[in-house]
Design a protein around this motif. Structure first.
Motif, mmCIF file in Angstrom:
data_model
loop_
_atom_site.group_PDB
_atom_site.id
_atom_site.type_symbol
_atom_site.label_atom_id
_atom_site.label_comp_id
_atom_site.label_asym_id
_atom_site.label_seq_id
_atom_site.Cartn_x
_atom_site.Cartn_y
_atom_site.Cartn_z
ATOM 1 N N TYR A 1 -4.572 -4.223 -4.731
ATOM 2 C CA TYR A 1 -4.522 -2.199 -3.482
ATOM 3 C C TYR A 1 -5.184 -1.597 -4.198
ATOM 4 O O TYR A 1 -5.547 -0.534 -4.033
ATOM 5 N N HIS B 1 -8.670 1.220 -4.162
ATOM 6 C CA HIS B 1 -8.126 2.711 -3.468
ATOM 7 C C HIS B 1 -8.453 3.494 -4.537
ATOM 8 O O HIS B 1 -7.745 4.539 -4.627
ATOM 9 N N GLU C 1 0.991 4.356 -2.882
ATOM 10 C CA GLU C 1 0.660 5.469 -2.621
ATOM 11 C C GLU C 1 1.855 6.638 -2.879
ATOM 12 O O GLU C 1 1.830 7.701 -3.732
ATOM 13 N N GLY D 1 0.735 -1.376 -0.220
ATOM 14 C CA GLY D 1 -0.228 0.545 -0.275
ATOM 15 C C GLY D 1 0.772 1.277 -0.075
ATOM 16 O O GLY D 1 0.370 1.969 -0.792
#
Length: 308
Positions: free
Chosen positions: A155, A159, A125, A121
């Motif tokens: 992931y 998201h 990001e 994650g």
């Protein structure tokens, strides 16, 4: 020249690697590659001086807008000790790569190694921040397993983020007994099947298996310890014999057949090459024109016994 596309970025299917650029003695090989229609240059923060040499060449030739730059960061053996697949290391390496290359954006940015203990994650990001800032145009993984890439992309999808857009592992006709270098990943059949199902571009390093198919080695010659350790096994010698046979049928070299095996996969591929002379570059360029049928690919890879 044939091309492959990554996130809307068109790059030559052959990519010139710069890991040994200091040994070339000049940047003439880059000039020859571009003159032949090549557009993709592979380098890395971890290659120390290579990015600086490429950056100087870009400034002197004005070729920045003619080429696609693939560089890599977050290598476990690059910089301060400790964890390297982190937001901090990615920011540091990317910033330094931009400065060395003298550019405001990296076309293809890959994480050079994985650390399976790190959650995907925060990595995704961080990479998305650079996509949004425009300093990176496409993100990818180098030497990550397809399962980790799958996890990262799941992931990202959940998201509202962008996942890895390409993979750079070793894919070659010769299958590695063990990693050539620590932390490296070679594409096995499961990896190839996953790429075929997802059509994620795979940009292969050591696509010609360190010259295994160039006629420089034999089962009796065990003088090159690295080649013996990584590639010497009976299945690979049978693949070599079949490559020689098919090369004779097509009037090309066995080394060209090995490269054509990578370039003719049922999913988008590129091959990072390291020519040491104009003749080696020409050899690779000619390999792009070799068409291999599904049957020939299977026969070369020992998936069928007979070649009709």
């Amino acid at each position: 020249m044939k091309f492959v596309e990554v996130n809307g970025i068109k790059l030559s299917q052959l990519m010139i690697g710069t890991g040994d650029i200091k040994k070339w003695g000049s940047t003439e090989m880059l000039d020859q590659f571009v003159a032949a229609g090549g557009t993709a240059i592979d380098t890395a923060h971890q290659y120390r001086e290579a990015e600086k040499i490429v950056g100087q060449w870009l400034r002197e030739t004005g070729n920045r807008d003619r080429v696609v730059i693939l560089t890599k960061g977050a290598h476990h053996d690059d910089g301060s000790p400790g964890a390297r697949v982190t937001s901090e290391a990615i920011r540091k390496d990317l910033s330094e790569s931009l400065e060395r290359l003298g550019t405001d954006r990296i076309d293809l940015y890959a994480l050079h190694r994985d650390d399976p203990s790190v959650p995907v994650g925060p990595v995704i990001e961080e990479l998305n921040r650079h996509l949004e800032a425009g300093t990176v145009r496409a993100i990818g993984a180098s030497n990550w397993t397809y399962l980790r890439i799958k996890e990262a992309n799941e992931y990202a999808a959940s998201h509202g983020l962008k996942g890895f857009m390409f993979n750079s592992v070793n894919l070659s006709l010769a299958k590695a007994n063990e990693p050539r270098w620590e932390g490296c990943v070679s594409a096995d059949e499961a990896t190839s099947d996953w790429h075929k199902a997802n059509q994620l571009p795979l940009l292969s390093w050591s696509a010609q298996a360190g010259g295994f198919f160039a006629g420089l080695f034999s089962p009796e010659d065990r003088s090159n310890a690295e080649m013996v350790r990584v590639y010497y096994n009976e299945d690979n010698w049978e693949r070599y014999r079949r490559a020689v046979k098919l090369a004779e049928m097509k009037g090309v070299s066995s080394n060209q057949i090995a490269l054509a095996f990578v370039l003719n996969r049922p999913f988008p591929t590129g091959a990072i090459i390291g020519p040491r002379s104009q003749s080696e570059l020409n050899d690779s360029l000619q390999a792009m024109n070799i068409e291999l049928t599904g049957e020939q690919l299977e026969w070369l890879n020992l998936e069928r016994e007979e070649l009709a």
